[in-house]
Design a protein around this motif. Structure first.
Motif, PDB file in Angstrom:
ATOM      1  N   UNK A 142       6.159 -15.885  21.884  1.00  0.00           N
ATOM      2  CA  UNK A 142       6.560 -15.854  23.303  1.00  0.00           C
ATOM      3  C   UNK A 142       7.389 -17.096  23.655  1.00  0.00           C
ATOM      4  N   UNK A 143       6.953 -18.229  23.107  1.00  0.00           N
ATOM      5  CA  UNK A 143       7.695 -19.478  23.367  1.00  0.00           C
ATOM      6  C   UNK A 143       9.087 -19.390  22.744  1.00  0.00           C
ATOM      7  N   UNK A 144       9.138 -18.834  21.534  1.00  0.00           N
ATOM      8  CA  UNK A 144      10.446 -18.681  20.870  1.00  0.00           C
ATOM      9  C   UNK A 144      11.330 -17.677  21.623  1.00  0.00           C
ATOM     10  N   UNK A 145      10.691 -16.697  22.212  1.00  0.00           N
ATOM     11  CA  UNK A 145      11.455 -15.715  22.998  1.00  0.00           C
ATOM     12  C   UNK A 145      12.098 -16.403  24.207  1.00  0.00           C
ATOM     13  N   UNK A 146      11.327 -17.286  24.818  1.00  0.00           N
ATOM     14  CA  UNK A 146      11.841 -18.014  25.988  1.00  0.00           C
ATOM     15  C   UNK A 146      13.039 -18.895  25.601  1.00  0.00           C
ATOM     16  N   UNK A 147      12.987 -19.446  24.360  1.00  0.00           N
ATOM     17  CA  UNK A 147      14.092 -20.323  23.946  1.00  0.00           C
ATOM     18  C   UNK A 147      15.232 -19.546  23.275  1.00  0.00           C
ATOM     19  N   UNK A 148      15.084 -18.221  23.207  1.00  0.00           N
ATOM     20  CA  UNK A 148      16.150 -17.389  22.641  1.00  0.00           C
ATOM     21  C   UNK A 148      16.243 -17.469  21.133  1.00  0.00           C
ATOM     22  N   UNK A 149      15.115 -17.789  20.478  1.00  0.00           N
ATOM     23  CA  UNK A 149      15.158 -17.932  19.020  1.00  0.00           C
ATOM     24  C   UNK A 149      14.322 -16.869  18.305  1.00  0.00           C
ATOM     25  N   UNK A 150      13.982 -15.828  19.001  1.00  0.00           N
ATOM     26  CA  UNK A 150      13.118 -14.796  18.407  1.00  0.00           C
ATOM     27  C   UNK A 150      13.958 -13.778  17.623  1.00  0.00           C
ATOM     28  N   UNK A 151      13.470 -13.458  16.427  1.00  0.00           N
ATOM     29  CA  UNK A 151      14.199 -12.460  15.630  1.00  0.00           C
ATOM     30  C   UNK A 151      13.849 -11.049  16.139  1.00  0.00           C
ATOM     31  N   UNK A 152      14.673 -10.079  15.775  1.00  0.00           N
ATOM     32  CA  UNK A 152      14.460  -8.698  16.255  1.00  0.00           C
ATOM     33  C   UNK A 152      13.119  -8.151  15.766  1.00  0.00           C
ATOM     34  N   UNK A 153      12.785  -8.442  14.527  1.00  0.00           N
ATOM     35  CA  UNK A 153      11.521  -7.957  13.951  1.00  0.00           C
ATOM     36  C   UNK A 153      10.314  -8.523  14.684  1.00  0.00           C
ATOM     37  N   UNK A 154      10.382  -9.831  14.948  1.00  0.00           N
ATOM     38  CA  UNK A 154       9.282 -10.481  15.673  1.00  0.00           C
ATOM     39  C   UNK A 154       9.185  -9.967  17.103  1.00  0.00           C
ATOM     40  N   UNK A 155      10.336  -9.677  17.696  1.00  0.00           N
ATOM     41  CA  UNK A 155      10.344  -9.189  19.076  1.00  0.00           C
ATOM     42  C   UNK A 155       9.603  -7.852  19.176  1.00  0.00           C
ATOM     43  N   UNK A 156       9.792  -7.006  18.176  1.00  0.00           N
ATOM     44  CA  UNK A 156       9.098  -5.707  18.165  1.00  0.00           C
ATOM     45  C   UNK A 156       7.594  -5.891  18.043  1.00  0.00           C
ATOM     46  N   UNK A 157       7.223  -6.786  17.123  1.00  0.00           N
ATOM     47  CA  UNK A 157       5.790  -7.050  16.912  1.00  0.00           C
ATOM     48  C   UNK A 157       5.159  -7.610  18.190  1.00  0.00           C
ATOM     49  N   UNK A 158       5.891  -8.496  18.843  1.00  0.00           N
ATOM     50  CA  UNK A 158       5.397  -9.116  20.073  1.00  0.00           C
ATOM     51  C   UNK A 158       5.222  -8.067  21.182  1.00  0.00           C
ATOM     52  N   UNK A 159       6.175  -7.202  21.290  1.00  0.00           N
ATOM     53  CA  UNK A 159       6.099  -6.163  22.334  1.00  0.00           C
ATOM     54  C   UNK A 159       4.865  -5.276  22.114  1.00  0.00           C
ATOM     55  N   UNK A 160       4.621  -4.939  20.849  1.00  0.00           N
ATOM     56  CA  UNK A 160       3.449  -4.098  20.529  1.00  0.00           C
ATOM     57  C   UNK A 160       2.160  -4.832  20.903  1.00  0.00           C
ATOM     58  N   UNK A 161       2.139  -6.144  20.592  1.00  0.00           N
ATOM     59  CA  UNK A 161       0.933  -6.933  20.877  1.00  0.00           C
ATOM     60  C   UNK A 161       0.700  -7.055  22.382  1.00  0.00           C
ATOM     61  N   UNK A 162       1.757  -7.274  23.122  1.00  0.00           N
ATOM     62  CA  UNK A 162       1.622  -7.462  24.574  1.00  0.00           C
ATOM     63  C   UNK A 162       1.104  -6.191  25.274  1.00  0.00           C
ATOM     64  N   UNK A 163       1.388  -5.072  24.673  1.00  0.00           N
ATOM     65  CA  UNK A 163       0.894  -3.812  25.243  1.00  0.00           C
ATOM     66  C   UNK A 163      -0.632  -3.752  25.236  1.00  0.00           C
TER      67      UNK A 163
END
Lengths: 198, 199
Positions: free
Chosen positions: A15-36
């Motif tokens: 989430x912190x990396x997402x805020x700084x714009x350094x999140x990879x596409x793969x991690x972004x998908x995993x994060x979205x699934x987790x946040x659900x």
């Protein structure tokens, strides 16, 4: 259901990396699934956004004084920037020059030592002779001489003999070739006379 | 003599090349462009305006001296590293055994050492403004956590640069950010309603 804390911590890092714009596409998908499925991490995201946004908007911007900025600019104006890259090579050049100076000094010192050495040297062959005498009560008790091929060998032999003398490592064996009956160190006898063991 | 006139839309790398080529105006542009982020970072770390002014000046002088060896992609990150090294050097001059970690060790804090010769910190903890309360909460963070937070939130540096500045792994930098956020969240919980209203 038991919460996987380590996994949540990893997701919060994402989430912190997402805020700084350094999140990879793969991690972004995993994060979205987790946040659900994770209310705590969702709350962390909302708190983080709130705190970060407030800090950006509320905290005062610190600026240096005009005087300090002017001093920096003055320094820039007084400098010669086009010389700067050259300075990098100056260090290497200075290092090489210093090394060369040391090598020259060693060469000249060795040369001078050879010239001022009390021992003579066989002309042509380059072999050097050392004569060592052991004196006691004003009279020479023992005398030794060695020949050596190099300065190092000469020094080595000299040190060996000095140790022998200091440790009284002499045998009362008269040099068979010496009519004066001087006593010779064992090591030297073995060197001069192959029949005597070292 | 300037061979090419620097322009506002030029990148840092282009301005640096112009400066190395002899353009003083390019350096002036770089100073003006990055003065707020560099000074903000220094100010937050030292807590003293006088110490921050000195560190800011020295950072740029060192940067100008080393500009020929600049190989970084991120100029502000490189400046922050120079600033940080200078601040640590100065702190160690006053207290040789000092490190950035010592604030939690009960000894003289890094911040108090660097500010020892300067006037009192600018920030007043007793400020009634929301900004003052946030600033006070930020000041109460352990220095390494605060440094990560300031570099990310105020200097807007990415974590790949932050971990280089702190000479640590990206996971450590992220963990420090997480702790900083958790602590700020807890310290500001009373102000939380007010904070939420402001966004």
């Amino acid at each position: 259901m038991k919460k996987n804390t380590a996994h949540c911590e990893r997701m919060r890092n994402l989430l912190i990396l997402q805020e700084s714009g350094e999140l990879t596409a793969g991690d972004a998908e995993e994060l979205a699934r987790h946040l659900d499925n994770c209310a705590e991490c969702k709350a962390f995201r909302s708190d983080m956004t709130c705190i970060v946004e407030n800090c950006r908007t509320c905290l005062p911007e610190h600026l240096p004084s005009d005087n300090t900025v002017n001093l920096v600019l003055e320094h820039a104006r007084s400098g010669k920037p086009n010389i700067i890259p050259f300075v990098r090579y100056m260090r290497t050049a200075a290092g090489i020059a210093a090394l060369f100076a040391v090598m020259l000094s060693v060469f000249f010192l060795a040369d001078r030592r050879n010239a001022s050495s009390p021992s003579g040297s066989d002309s042509g062959s380059g072999r050097m002779e050392i004569i060592l005498a052991l004196a006691s009560g004003g009279e020479i008790q023992a005398e030794a001489s060695v020949t050596a091929d190099s300065e190092d060998e000469k020094l080595q032999a000299l040190s060996k003999q000095l140790l022998l003398i200091q440790g009284f490592g002499f045998e009362e064996t008269a040099d068979p070739d010496d009519v004066t009956g001087l006593f010779m160190p064992t090591a030297l006898l073995s060197r001069n006379n192959p029949s005597v063991p070292a | 003599m300037d061979l090419k006139v620097p322009a506002e839309d030029m990148s840092d790398a282009e301005l640096i090349n112009l400066y190395i080529g002899g353009s003083i105006a390019a350096m002036e542009m770089l100073v003006m462009r990055h003065k707020a982020s560099v000074f903000g970072y220094i100010m937050n770390i030292t807590g003293s305006r006088q110490a921050a002014e000195d560190a800011f000046q020295e950072t740029w002088i060192r940067a100008m001296r080393k500009m020929g060896s600049f190989r970084d992609r991120n100029f502000p990150g490189w400046l922050m590293r120079i600033a940080r090294n200078y601040i640590i050097d100065e702190a160690r001059k006053r207290k040789p055994e000092l490190s950035l970690d010592c604030e939690q060790d009960g000894g003289l804090s890094f911040k108090s050492a660097i500010a020892a010769s300067g006037p009192a910190p600018d920030r007043s903890v007793a400020s009634k403004e929301l900004a003052g309360r946030i600033a006070a909460a930020l000041d109460s963070l352990p220095l390494e956590q605060k440094e990560v937070f300031v570099l990310r939130v105020q200097a807007n540096l990415p974590f790949k640069d932050i971990c280089r500045i702190q000479k640590t792994s990206i996971n450590t930098a992220l963990a420090r950010m997480q702790y900083a956020l958790a602590r700020l969240r807890s310290l500001l919980k009373d102000e939380y309603v007010q904070i939420e209203r402001t966004i």
